[in-house]
Design a protein around this motif. Structure first.
Motif, PDB file in Angstrom:
ATOM      1  N   LEU A 238      -2.976   3.839 -80.604  1.00  0.00           N
ATOM      2  CA  LEU A 238      -1.997   4.905 -80.743  1.00  0.00           C
ATOM      3  C   LEU A 238      -2.028   5.503 -82.142  1.00  0.00           C
TER       4      LEU A 238
ATOM      5  N   TRP B 264      -3.134   9.536 -83.249  1.00  0.00           N
ATOM      6  CA  TRP B 264      -2.451  10.520 -84.096  1.00  0.00           C
ATOM      7  C   TRP B 264      -3.280  10.880 -85.323  1.00  0.00           C
TER       8      TRP B 264
ATOM      9  N   GLN C  69      -5.524   8.083 -75.764  1.00  0.00           N
ATOM     10  CA  GLN C  69      -4.150   8.350 -75.341  1.00  0.00           C
ATOM     11  C   GLN C  69      -3.546   7.120 -74.652  1.00  0.00           C
TER      12      GLN C  69
ATOM     13  N   ARG D  86       1.129   7.342 -70.812  1.00  0.00           N
ATOM     14  CA  ARG D  86       1.353   8.781 -71.014  1.00  0.00           C
ATOM     15  C   ARG D  86       0.029   9.518 -70.850  1.00  0.00           C
TER      16      ARG D  86
ATOM     17  N   GLY E  56      -0.811  12.348 -69.839  1.00  0.00           N
ATOM     18  CA  GLY E  56      -0.858  13.771 -70.156  1.00  0.00           C
ATOM     19  C   GLY E  56      -0.775  14.063 -71.638  1.00  0.00           C
ATOM     20  N   LEU E  57      -0.605  13.028 -72.474  1.00  0.00           N
ATOM     21  CA  LEU E  57      -0.424  13.267 -73.911  1.00  0.00           C
ATOM     22  C   LEU E  57      -1.691  13.814 -74.555  1.00  0.00           C
ATOM     23  N   GLY E  58      -2.850  13.290 -74.173  1.00  0.00           N
ATOM     24  CA  GLY E  58      -4.103  13.753 -74.760  1.00  0.00           C
ATOM     25  C   GLY E  58      -4.360  15.226 -74.510  1.00  0.00           C
TER      26      GLY E  58
ATOM     27  N   THR F 224      -2.210  17.518 -73.720  1.00  0.00           N
ATOM     28  CA  THR F 224      -1.165  18.327 -74.361  1.00  0.00           C
ATOM     29  C   THR F 224      -1.418  18.482 -75.849  1.00  0.00           C
ATOM     30  N   VAL F 225      -1.686  17.369 -76.526  1.00  0.00           N
ATOM     31  CA  VAL F 225      -1.939  17.429 -77.964  1.00  0.00           C
ATOM     32  C   VAL F 225      -3.242  18.161 -78.240  1.00  0.00           C
TER      33      VAL F 225
ATOM     34  N   THR G 217       3.274  24.250 -68.969  1.00  0.00           N
ATOM     35  CA  THR G 217       2.165  23.413 -68.478  1.00  0.00           C
ATOM     36  C   THR G 217       2.234  23.129 -66.983  1.00  0.00           C
TER      37      THR G 217
END
Length: 428
Positions: A17, A21, A135, A139, A141-143, A145-146, A278
């Motif tokens: 994680l 970031w 990611q 989660r 969908g985080l990859g 999205t970011v 989205t």
């Protein structure tokens, strides 16, 4: 007596994680750096006395270099590993920032932009893919999205950040680049501790093979949305190359911050709209975004003719709110019409069109503006963008091809855009 074998010290690896970031931050910084020169173009132009044509060429060589690098290295990290790819890109980026900082004239400024384009082209595929690898499992969908919002956010912050430094800090054509040298040097050190997720399976020579093409199943959708791809990216190219000149020459603003705000208005609004839309179906997203883009650009052009800064920025923000969703919807429509095992080549084809539109029209605008003036050129430019956007919307309404039904597999993410990863796309 045999000598005792001492095991080599293992590299300390950060948690996934944290690494996620770190990579997200680097992704944003690569695009931050790419837009940082935008508010400085007016300063360079005043110091070195070059024309608007030269200015747009300096802007465009970055895009051409990025395009070539992307075609040849867009998926290279799948074969030689994420870390080696990004380390090479980071080293080239540091060299580019140093070249910017010491540039004594147009040639060196152009060379810095070429190096920067190469670095960004190499990095974007690796950065996008690494985000997906790292990611959190809870989660998924985080990859996407970011990965879809970091580039435009970086573009927006780079323009406004550089504008503030130019306006209020000493050494305006040097300080921002030395700060970026420090940031990328620290980023390279951090990358050494990010978990490697793709072991090397080939050499650099084997991996450096261009992959580009449009599958038969996606050709109809690709043809339908191509005018929008051209319109969107041509508008971005205009704002990034001549935005500062519009603020100074048409709106009569002497503030370099305003030049940065021109880019922020478009790119920042695109980020916000992309985050908020989205879950909307692709076709609806593209058509709704196209309407907002046309209306917003029309308002911005009226603002320029009336020398109204407020009206110009209102229109630019509205155009940005349309830009993000229109691009994301168009991208999804094309990607979901393609078999999964051919999407990497299709992504490259999309970006060939997009990056050419990002650069070539801006060069033409720079040439024409020396004869017709910046306001007249921008008016015609904006009108053409609106016509292309409407044409793409009509073509999309007429095109009702169903998306390809193929298993979802990994493919290179979508570098430098507001689009989500293809495997996260939403269709009708």
């Amino acid at each position: 007596m045999s000598a005792e074998v001492v095991p080599a010290p293992r590299r300390r690896v950060m948690p996934n994680l944290t690494g996620f970031w770190v990579i997200a931050g680097l992704y944003g910084m690569f695009l931050f750096a790419s837009s940082a020169p935008s508010p400085l173009y007016v300063v360079y132009q005043a110091q070195w006395h070059f024309s608007a044509t030269t200015l747009t060429v300096i802007f465009a060589v970055y895009v051409f270099a990025l395009l070539v690098a992307l075609v040849f290295t867009g998926s290279i990290s799948d074969q030689i590993g994420r870390r080696p790819t990004l380390l090479v890109a980071g080293i080239v980026q540091v060299v580019a920032m140093v070249t910017f900082a010491v540039a004594p004239g147009v040639f060196w400024l152009s060379l810095a932009r070429v190096l920067q384009g190469i670095a960004t082209g190499i990095a974007t595929g690796a950065l996008s893919a690494w985000l997906l690898d790292l990611q959190p499992e809870h989660r998924p969908g985080l990859g996407p999205t970011v990965g879809s919002t970091a580039p435009p956010a970086g573009l927006a912050l780079g323009a406004i950040g550089a504008g503030v430094l130019v306006q209020y800090a000493p050494a305006p054509t040097h300080l921002v680049y030395w700060l970026l040298v420090a940031v990328f040097a620290a980023g390279l050190l951090a990358v050494l501790a990010v978990p490697e997720t793709m072991p090397a399976t080939a050499s650099w020579r084997q991996a450096l093979r261009p992959k580009i093409g449009v599958p038969a199943q996606a050709r109809g959708a690709f043809i339908a949305v191509t005018p929008l791809l051209v319109a969107n990216w041509a508008l971005s190219g205009l704002f990034l190359s001549l935005g500062g000149s519009l603020a100074a020459g048409v709106l009569h603003s002497r503030s370099h911050v305003v030049g940065g705000l021109v880019v922020l208005a478009l790119a920042g609004a695109a980020v916000l709209a992309s985050l908020l839309t989205t879950k909307i179906a692709s076709r609806t997203l593209m058509l709704g975004g196209s309407v907002a883009l046309v209306i917003g650009l029309g308002i911005a052009l009226v603002g320029l003719h009336q020398t109204s800064t407020g009206l110009f920025f209102t229109g630019s923000v509205l155009a940005g709110l349309g830009f993000g969703p229109a691009w994301m919807g168009a991208f999804r429509l094309v990607i979901t019409a393609s078999p999964a095992d051919q999407r990497a080549a299709l992504v490259s084809a999309i970006f060939v069109v997009s990056y050419l539109a990002f650069s070539v029209p801006a060069i033409i605008a720079g040439i024409v503006s020396t004869h017709l003036g910046l306001l007249t050129t921008t008016t015609w430019y904006g009108g053409i963008v609106m016509v292309l956007t409407v044409a793409a919307a009509v073509a999309t309404l007429l095109h009702r091809e169903l998306p390809a039904r193929t298993p979802r597999t990994h493919c290179p993410a979508c570098p430098g855009t507001t689009a989500p990863h293809p495997t996260a796309a939403t269709t009708e």
